[in-house]
Scaffold this active site. Structure first.
Site, mmCIF file in Angstrom:
data_model
loop_
_atom_site.group_PDB
_atom_site.id
_atom_site.type_symbol
_atom_site.label_atom_id
_atom_site.label_comp_id
_atom_site.label_asym_id
_atom_site.label_seq_id
_atom_site.Cartn_x
_atom_site.Cartn_y
_atom_site.Cartn_z
ATOM 1 N N GLY A 57 0.828 -1.202 0.000
ATOM 2 C CA GLY A 57 0.000 0.000 0.000
ATOM 3 C C GLY A 57 0.868 1.261 0.000
ATOM 4 O O GLY A 57 0.591 2.218 -0.725
ATOM 5 N N ASP A 58 1.929 1.234 0.788
ATOM 6 C CA ASP A 58 2.837 2.386 0.853
ATOM 7 C C ASP A 58 3.537 2.603 -0.500
ATOM 8 O O ASP A 58 3.823 3.736 -0.883
ATOM 9 C CB ASP A 58 3.879 2.184 1.956
ATOM 10 C CG ASP A 58 3.228 1.903 3.305
ATOM 11 O OD1 ASP A 58 2.131 2.442 3.553
ATOM 12 O OD2 ASP A 58 3.802 1.130 4.097
#
Ligand SMILES: Nc1ncnc2c1ncn2[C@@H]1O[C@H](COP(=O)(O)OP(=O)(O)OP(=O)(O)O)[C@@H](O)[C@H]1O
Ligand SMILES: [Mg+2]
Length: 300
Positions: free
Chosen positions: A251-252
């Site tokens: 996600g990052d």
């Protein structure tokens, strides 16, 4: 300059054990600690692509110093606010029996003085900032609407904002209309207060958020890929098929990729292709937010 805000960073410690037995001595075979926290991970990825980045947030104790040292070595500007309490360590016990046991610390409580110090640092960072990234949870002592307050401050100064958080902090922050949000499916479901059983249902809710004033809604669907909705477009990009070793930080990686695309004014079609390639590349190694460049370029 891109600025990342990590209010509740952590040292991520991974330990290999045979089997975790409660109430007994557990010997650890191998242990490794790395700087973590969502915004720190975003900054790590951005530095691998040589972008100018500054890190803000709270750090305390030896663990805090370790995170600052790591980020300084990577060439990020560090403007963290010191706290009296120690930065937390999140421990992942990887059992050779296949079980994973996570021990997550709450993190230190932030005092009023520390919060005021952070706000000064934040206002100062705004002066050179083109895109402000807010990632992760909010520590004790910090008001639940802090992201909304900070996003409003950015808006007044014409600074774009990207938000990646969950639960109540996301609900509160949405009211300040960040430029971009990147919820995963579960976070979006919590935000809208209902299950979203189909892609159409997700798109409908994303469109509603765009109508309410968020420019770009990026919904990550894990192995299923990525959705993008803005005023005039709905895009879907399937996830890249890779042998996943560790998906922490995927996600990052999407957030970091969208930051780079936003800064260079790329079309969303290309931004999506880059984001699925970058996040898949992240999944292929044991480390998180460590992108194997050649794998990324091959996937792209
Ligand atoms: N196993 C996988 N193989 C290939 N790509 C993946 C895989 N898992 C995730 N991705 C990519 O990474 C993106 C982000 O993953 P995900 O939706 O799990 O984010 P997340 O839930 O915010 O993760 P986290 O916050 O734990 O980093 C996905 O949209 C997908 O493109
Ligand atoms: Mg996430």
């Amino acid at each position: 300059m891109i600025v990342t805000v990590t209010l509740n960073p952590a040292v991520d410690k991974t330990c290999v054990v045979d089997r975790v037995i409660t109430g007994d001595v557990n010997r650890i075979r191998e242990a490794e600690s790395v700087a973590g926290g969502k915004g720190v991970n975003v900054a790590k990825v951005l530095r691998q692509f040589h972008l100018q980045v500054a890190c803000l947030g709270f750090l305390g104790g030896y663990s805090g110093r370790m995170i600052e040292d790591t980020m300084t070595k990577l060439g990020a500007e560090c403007h963290f606010t010191r706290t009296k309490g120690d930065t937390r360590t999140n421990t992942n016990l990887l059992g050779t029996d296949g079980y994973v046991t996570e021990l997550l610390e709450p993190g230190p409580e932030i005092s009023e003085k520390e919060l005021a110090n952070f706000r000064k640092e934040f206002t100062y960072a705004c002066e050179q900032c083109e895109l402000m990234v807010f990632s992760g949870s909010i520590p004790k002592g910090v008001p639940k609407d802090i992201y909304a307050q900070l996003i409003a401050e950015c808006r007044q100064l014409g600074i774009k904002t990207l938000l990646d958080t969950s639960g109540e902090p996301l609900k509160e922050a949405i009211l300040a209309k960040p430029t971009i949000i990147k919820p995963n499916k579960k976070e979006l479901e919590y935000l809208v207060g209902k299950k979203l059983p189909s892609r159409e249902a997700i798109i409908e809710e994303a469109k509603r958020l765009v109508k309410e004033g968020i420019d770009k809604v990026v919904v990550s669907l894990g192995e299923e890929g990525l959705l993008y909705v803005d005023e005039s477009r709905v895009l879907y990009e399937p996830a890249k098929k890779v042998k996943a070793v560790n998906t922490v930080g995927c996600g990052d990686s999407v957030v970091a990729s969208f930051c780079m695309s936003e800064i260079s004014g790329e079309e969303p079609e290309l931004a999506m292709k880059k984001a699925v390639a970058l996040s898949a590349a992240n999944a292929t190694t044991k480390g998180s937010a460590e992108i194997p460049l050649s794998t990324y370029l091959d996937l792209l």
